[in-house]
Design an enzyme around this catalytic site. Sequence first.
Site, PDB file in Angstrom:
ATOM      1  N   HIS A 203       0.846  -1.190   0.000  1.00 44.51           N
ATOM      2  CA  HIS A 203       0.000   0.000   0.000  1.00 44.51           C
ATOM      3  C   HIS A 203       0.883   1.242   0.000  1.00 44.51           C
ATOM      4  CE1 HIS A 203      -3.456   2.503   0.813  1.00 44.51           C
ATOM      5  NE2 HIS A 203      -2.819   3.048   1.825  1.00 44.51           N
ATOM      6  N   ASP A 205       0.581   5.328  -0.285  1.00 40.84           N
ATOM      7  CA  ASP A 205      -0.241   6.528  -0.383  1.00 40.84           C
ATOM      8  C   ASP A 205       0.330   7.446  -1.454  1.00 40.84           C
ATOM      9  OD1 ASP A 205      -2.151   5.930   1.554  1.00 40.84           O
ATOM     10  OD2 ASP A 205      -0.839   6.576   3.173  1.00 40.84           O
ATOM     11  N   ASP A 324      -8.067   1.871   2.667  1.00 39.28           N
ATOM     12  CA  ASP A 324      -7.590   2.854   3.635  1.00 39.28           C
ATOM     13  C   ASP A 324      -8.266   4.203   3.512  1.00 39.28           C
ATOM     14  OD1 ASP A 324      -5.959   3.722   5.752  1.00 39.28           O
ATOM     15  OD2 ASP A 324      -4.484   4.547   4.388  1.00 39.28           O
ATOM     16  N   HIS A 529      -7.137   9.724  -1.052  1.00 36.02           N
ATOM     17  CA  HIS A 529      -7.775   9.736   0.260  1.00 36.02           C
ATOM     18  C   HIS A 529      -6.994  10.419   1.376  1.00 36.02           C
ATOM     19  CE1 HIS A 529      -5.474   5.859   0.719  1.00 36.02           C
ATOM     20  NE2 HIS A 529      -5.210   6.437   1.861  1.00 36.02           N
TER      21      HIS A 529
END
Length: 838
Positions: A203, A205, A324, A529
């Site tokens: 993951h 970001d 997330d 996000h």
Amino acid sequence: EAVVGEFRPAEVGESFGPTWETCWFKVELSIPLAWAGREVHFVWESDGESMVWRDAQPVQGLTKEGEKTSYILTSSLKESEPHSLTLYVELACNGLFGAGKGSMIAPPDPDRRVTLNKAELVVFNRDVYELLVDLEILLDMARLLGEENQRSFQALYTANQMVNVCDVTDPSTFPAARDLAAAVFSQRNGESQHTIHAMGHCHIDSAWLWPYEETIRKCARSWVTVIRLMERNPELTFACSQLRLISVLWQAQQFEWVRIWYPGLYAQILDFVAKGQFIPVGGTWVEMDGNLPSGESMVRQFLQGQQFFQEQFGRICSEFWLPDTFGYSAQLPQLMRGCGIQRFLTQKLSWNLVNTFPYHTFFWEGIDGSRVLTHFPPGDSYGMQGLVEEMLKTVKNNKDKGYVNHSAFLFGFGDGGGGPTQKMLDRMKRMSDTDGLPRVQISTPDQLFSVLEKESSQLCTWVGELFLELHNGTYTTQAQIKKGNRECERILHDVEVLSTLAMARDSVFQYPASELQRLWRLLLLNQFHDVLPGSCIQLVVEDALQYYTEIRRIGAGLQEEAVQSLCRDLLQPKAESTKSTLVLNTLPWERTEVISRPAPDGTENLALVTVPSMGYALVQEPLLPSQPVSVRKQEDGSITMENGVIAVCLDTMGRLTSLQLLDSERESVPDGCYANQFALFDDVPLYWDAWDVMDYHLETRKPVTTLLKPLEVTLAGGLRGSVRFSLQVGKSSTLTQEIILDATCPYLRFLTQVEWKEAHKFLKVEFPVQVRSTNATYEIQFGHVQRPTHWNTSWDWARFEVWAHKWMDLSEHGFGVALLNDCKYGASAHRNILSLSL
């Protein structure tokens, strides 16, 4: 550029910086001939994130926080292999989680320096490593399976025997010790044992505690490391199962970055996608916020993502992964189904602060009845490390194990990237099918969901939004980002409407498809996000605001080109023609409104006009209202305004003491109450400062009552009446508001400007209304949801602060009041008070 640069000697212990700088190291290696047949590693440890380059290609990411500090030069040094070579190390002067000063989520320390702690050429003893992993698994089994389980004792006694057999000074004793462990790991489970589908996961970001540009390098560091793991683990034969390292990656934007900036690495990724080991999932351009983007934006997220996956990999995604983000709109199931997706995975609701979500595998039903099979990994994480404890938690936590016997296990360092490690894989090899532990198989999303679909007949259904009971402050944090998002969504809508009409009317007009795609992708990127919610560092905010500025600027030009083509004949000046104004309406209903248009002397004139749906009108003589707006100042300083549709009364602080719908003679403001009441609250959350507002903030309410400029009339009526006032907010902030009532208009407009200089405060505006309803209605993407106005249960009061798009409404039979906005998302409705978070 790095290769041709000038290098100076560097030493272990030396520090480099400041934050966000890049340092390049030229590393010249000479492997001793005596190491023939040995496994040789280049070890590099620093406080920053590093990439090893070899022959002008990235070959290994090295990050101490991600437990990756060595690059394998050779598994068994041969005479034919080069013994002398030159590597380049690219050191980013930031950690896996940025450079927070004092804590991870603090603002970055601009002067932070990273230290080179180790730079070594070493022999790696694979036998010792394997022995240590064996002992780790056995000791965890002994510790965690419990005294009532005989397998815990068997594991403990086996570990004890291994210690007795193994002589650390005599490597010839290691195989016998490993054989003892293998005997335990080879004892098989029964057929009913729960199966864990392990998937390598990374993951990253797209922006958070680091800027967009650093994410590009994070992707390269993480993904090249995954490639190296796949090369070393092509097919692992264990317990009659063929194991492969499967890496699950999503976010088309990140693939696009790597394609542009690291073409050699991208070619390798394409190869492993073809082999079925790199699994593109997600289906969206970025892992967007699940609440705030408009319906059209969400469609574009899927459209751009699925189109990219189809073009680059020859397939669209059948699973939507959004692990997330801070809640999930009730409209998402319909959008997923419309974009070819019937499966959904997340884990974020495990973060709920109040209520535990009741399912891990279930059907999620949207507002139109569309359903998608949904799975929450029961381990409540997307960053597992392959530990025995995590496997046992996955089974114990699973709330649906009576219905399904399979669950997901996502392993690999995440958020800041990193991904899986060899040790994680080696742990899970030993747990593949070991009695006493759940069965663990390296799997794919398709394999998991295919099995879940076969077991889904008894699954429960959750209807409506998946509301995260945490991070409610992200609906309001960073007001300029929220405003930029809403405005740019509107601009791109208008450009597309006008360009489409222009293309239909003018065969010469070229629809600006490529330019619009670029602008949409900029907007979609900012909907990531941690960007649109405002939970990112200042560098990211600055980048995002620049992107909004670019969309506004280019969008205005595209809009002008479309209008010129669409209305060319109307825009040509004609002799003896009366001065006229071209007015366009890009919404799908006829509108009659007061507009402002330029006068010959350079001032602005007001005009009442009617423009058809999705069309335009040439206005020469404006309409006359059936009843003009009247504005009257009373002796006590209050002001009344009326237009034949509604009548309002405002006190000297701009608060509504009366709002009447004249036809019904119904008063909207309760006696003794004030609407348009600004209120200030303390905002001191438990930890996540930019993310959270806690329920206890409601106990600190202070009405804003310090008047700087009392209410005064700014337009005396006719087509428009308006008043203005100013307040002091908190210690250092000011608020100026103009309240406008137009002829024939059934609503009152509030133009509000706040000079915000407060810290740990939360500003809202409240509208108590004379309406009784147990539910308020809020606009969401392509629809609306209803939420309770009472706090009967913990599920109700956990939604003390919610999100909405352009309107919220409180209605009873035959009457209601709606609160509209053009750039806000945070809202609440408790009992009869509508509140908008500013």
